[in-house]
Enzyme design. Structure first.
Site, PDB file in Angstrom:
ATOM      1  N   GLU A  19       0.843  -0.925  -0.080  1.00  0.00           N
ATOM      2  CA  GLU A  19       0.137   0.044   0.256  1.00  0.00           C
ATOM      3  C   GLU A  19       0.658   1.142  -0.244  1.00  0.00           C
ATOM      4  OE1 GLU A  19      -3.172  -0.185   3.162  1.00  0.00           O
ATOM      5  OE2 GLU A  19      -4.217  -1.798   1.739  1.00  0.00           O
ATOM      6  N   GLU A  66      -5.100  -8.332   0.389  1.00  0.00           N
ATOM      7  CA  GLU A  66      -5.737  -8.377   1.831  1.00  0.00           C
ATOM      8  C   GLU A  66      -7.272  -8.059   1.413  1.00  0.00           C
ATOM      9  OE1 GLU A  66      -4.429  -5.103   4.851  1.00  0.00           O
ATOM     10  OE2 GLU A  66      -2.152  -5.775   3.934  1.00  0.00           O
TER      11      GLU A  66
HETATM   12  C1  FCB Z   1      -4.408  -2.401   4.984  1.00  0.00           C
HETATM   13  C2  FCB Z   1      -2.912  -1.977   5.698  1.00  0.00           C
HETATM   14  C3  FCB Z   1      -2.599  -3.652   7.177  1.00  0.00           C
HETATM   15  C4  FCB Z   1      -3.439  -3.028   7.784  1.00  0.00           C
HETATM   16  C5  FCB Z   1      -5.722  -3.296   7.196  1.00  0.00           C
HETATM   17  C6  FCB Z   1      -6.638  -3.358   8.400  1.00  0.00           C
HETATM   18  O1  FCB Z   1      -4.372  -0.816   4.708  1.00  0.00           O
HETATM   19  O2  FCB Z   1      -2.731  -2.660   5.257  1.00  0.00           O
HETATM   20  O3  FCB Z   1      -1.565  -3.271   7.930  1.00  0.00           O
HETATM   21  O4  FCB Z   1      -4.264  -2.236   8.534  1.00  0.00           O
HETATM   22  O5  FCB Z   1      -4.950  -1.789   6.242  1.00  0.00           O
END
Ligand code: FCB
Length: 459
Positions: free
Chosen positions: A163, A353
């Protein structure tokens, strides 16, 4: 064949969020240690000093991975545990810690994916300019080389940066994340230096082992205009530039979106790209990692209220929402995946994620009955199946997170885990969502999870 056949099932964590032990084992300080020490930066002043205690005791976490039946586990390697300072010396204790975890994963048949940068920049690098300075790229390439040489016999799949949008714009514009700077030109520079660093790191990793599989993890949001009025459509375009295209298009195409100069200003942009050959950012990848959380409805607003994008407002979203107000919109997940697939049809997509933050608690029976997360899993896996049915090449899915952990500025209040972390004791226990994910994995891959172990199995 089910609609999700061929997807590898995983879950994810990151070093600063779970490890604790921030002054042990030769670890040096990071920007998050420094940031969380400042009053008012996190909910209740929480820091990662303790977290889940996964440095001192990773066993419960490793057992949780096995119990769920995961095929793959995404974790991050703390730069601050591997490289001790400007002289580039590596730290055998830090290396040994990750080797121990990777060996257990191998013994248990779980394939690891290692993230090299999950926001925990060593503080000594911040003091030399952090992500605004190309010397940070050199330091990262050195770290990537050491990690690849020391751990590459046990891990084959690598994510360079996680990110970069958040690290750049929350770290250097909203100031909600470390290092807590609030300056737009600095944020744009930090974005481009991270992307440049990603490209350099891909080449460095390939030079260590051409068989490595390498990607990065981008958080992309699904954005909709509040109305079809030209001002709202233009506001949507600005938000899409900053949150999505600046990263996605640059990484895949090796050139900045055309509207970048108009939005940031020609001078700011020329300062931000100084010393960077943007075409080299688009080094061919083995996969693209997508972190999906956000769907937002965008309206033009002269005195914009958004902390990152100028002249826009994000409208409150209707229920269902996460505890921190994020829309539950599986259709947005499908759209984002199809957008990436349309841009790079041949490139495998790994959902690196996906998850939901809730104010989870234990009921009187000592269980965490997180019904919203259970529904979330079913809804988002259906959305994943829809994307696959429409042609997206999805290879992996990682649920965020394996267990509750230090959620950055939200500290420990906002929980994302499949496992509930009892912070005072460090114990973790499966929530209802862990059961659900395990059952879904068992349905897809009966070879991974034995059905008869499902009921009453202890984690
Ligand atoms: C993302 C991050 C991760 C976690 C999630 C909820 O932005 O990469 O570390 O905090 O959100």
């Amino acid at each position: 064949m089910t609609k999700l056949a061929g997807v590898r099932w995983g879950s994810a964590t990151a070093a600063y969020q779970i490890e604790g032990a921030v002054t042990d084992g030769g670890r040096v300080a990071t920007i998050w240690d420094e940031f969380t020490a400042r009053p008012g930066t996190t909910t209740r002043g929480d820091t990662g000093a303790q977290a889940c205690g996964a440095y001192d005791d990773p066993e419960a976490m490793l057992d949780a991975i096995e119990w769920l039946g995961l095929e793959t586990y995404r974790f991050s390697i703390a730069w601050s545990r591997i490289i001790t300072g400007p002289d580039g010396r590596s730290n055998p204790e830090g290396i040994a810690y990750y080797r121990r975890i990777l060996q257990v994963l191998r013994d248990r048949g779980v394939t690891p994916t290692a993230t090299l940068y999950h926001w925990d920049l060593p503080q000594w690098l911040q003091e030399r300019g952090g992500w605004t300075d190309l010397a940070t790229t050199d330091a990262f390439v050195h770290f990537a080389n050491v990690a690849a040489r020391e751990l590459g016999d046990l891990v084959n799949d690598w994510i360079t940066v996680n990110e970069p949008f958040c690290a750049a714009f929350h770290g250097h514009l909203s100031g909600l994340h470390a290092p807590g700077i609030q300056d737009e030109p600095t944020a744009l520079r930090a974005a481009l230096v991270q992307l440049h660093t990603h490209g350099e790191a891909v080449r460095a990793l390939r030079a260590v082992n051409p068989d490595f599989r390498i990607g990065l993890a981008l958080n992309l949001s699904d954005l909709a205009p509040a109305t079809e009025h030209p001002e709202d459509l233009e506001a949507l375009r600005r938000a899409d530039l900053v949150e999505n295209r600046l990263f996605l298009h640059t990484v895949l195409q090796g050139r900045l979106p055309e509207d970048t100069a108009a939005y940031f200003g020609v001078d700011v942009l020329s300062g931000a790209v100084e010393g960077i050959d943007v075409s080299r950012i688009a080094e061919p990848l083995d996969f693209i990692g997508i972190n999906y959380y956000e769907h937002n409805v965008i309206r033009a607003a002269e005195a914009g209220t958004d902390v990152i994008v100028r002249g826009i407002e994000k409208l409150p979203v209707p229920e269902p929402r996460s505890a921190n107000g994020v829309a539950v919109r599986p259709d947005g997940f499908t759209r984002v995946l199809l957008r990436v697939a349309a841009l790079a049809p041949e490139l495998p997509i790994w959902v690196t994620e996906n998850g939901i933050g809730l104010w989870d608690y234990l009921g009187p029976d000592g269980m965490c009955n997180d019904v919203e997360r259970v529904a979330f899993i079913d809804g988002y896996l259906d959305a994943l199946a829809d994307a696959i049915a429409s042609g997206a090449r999805i290879e992996s899915y990682y649920f965020w997170a394996l267990m509750d952990n230090f959620e950055w500025a939200h500290g420990y209040q906002l929980r994302y885990g499949l496992f509930y972390t009892d912070y005072p004791t460090g114990r973790i226990m499966p929530k209802a969502s862990a059961d659900r994910y395990r059952v879904r994995i068992a349905e897809e891959r009966p070879d991974l999870v034995e059905i008869d172990r499902r009921d009453g199995a202890a984690a």
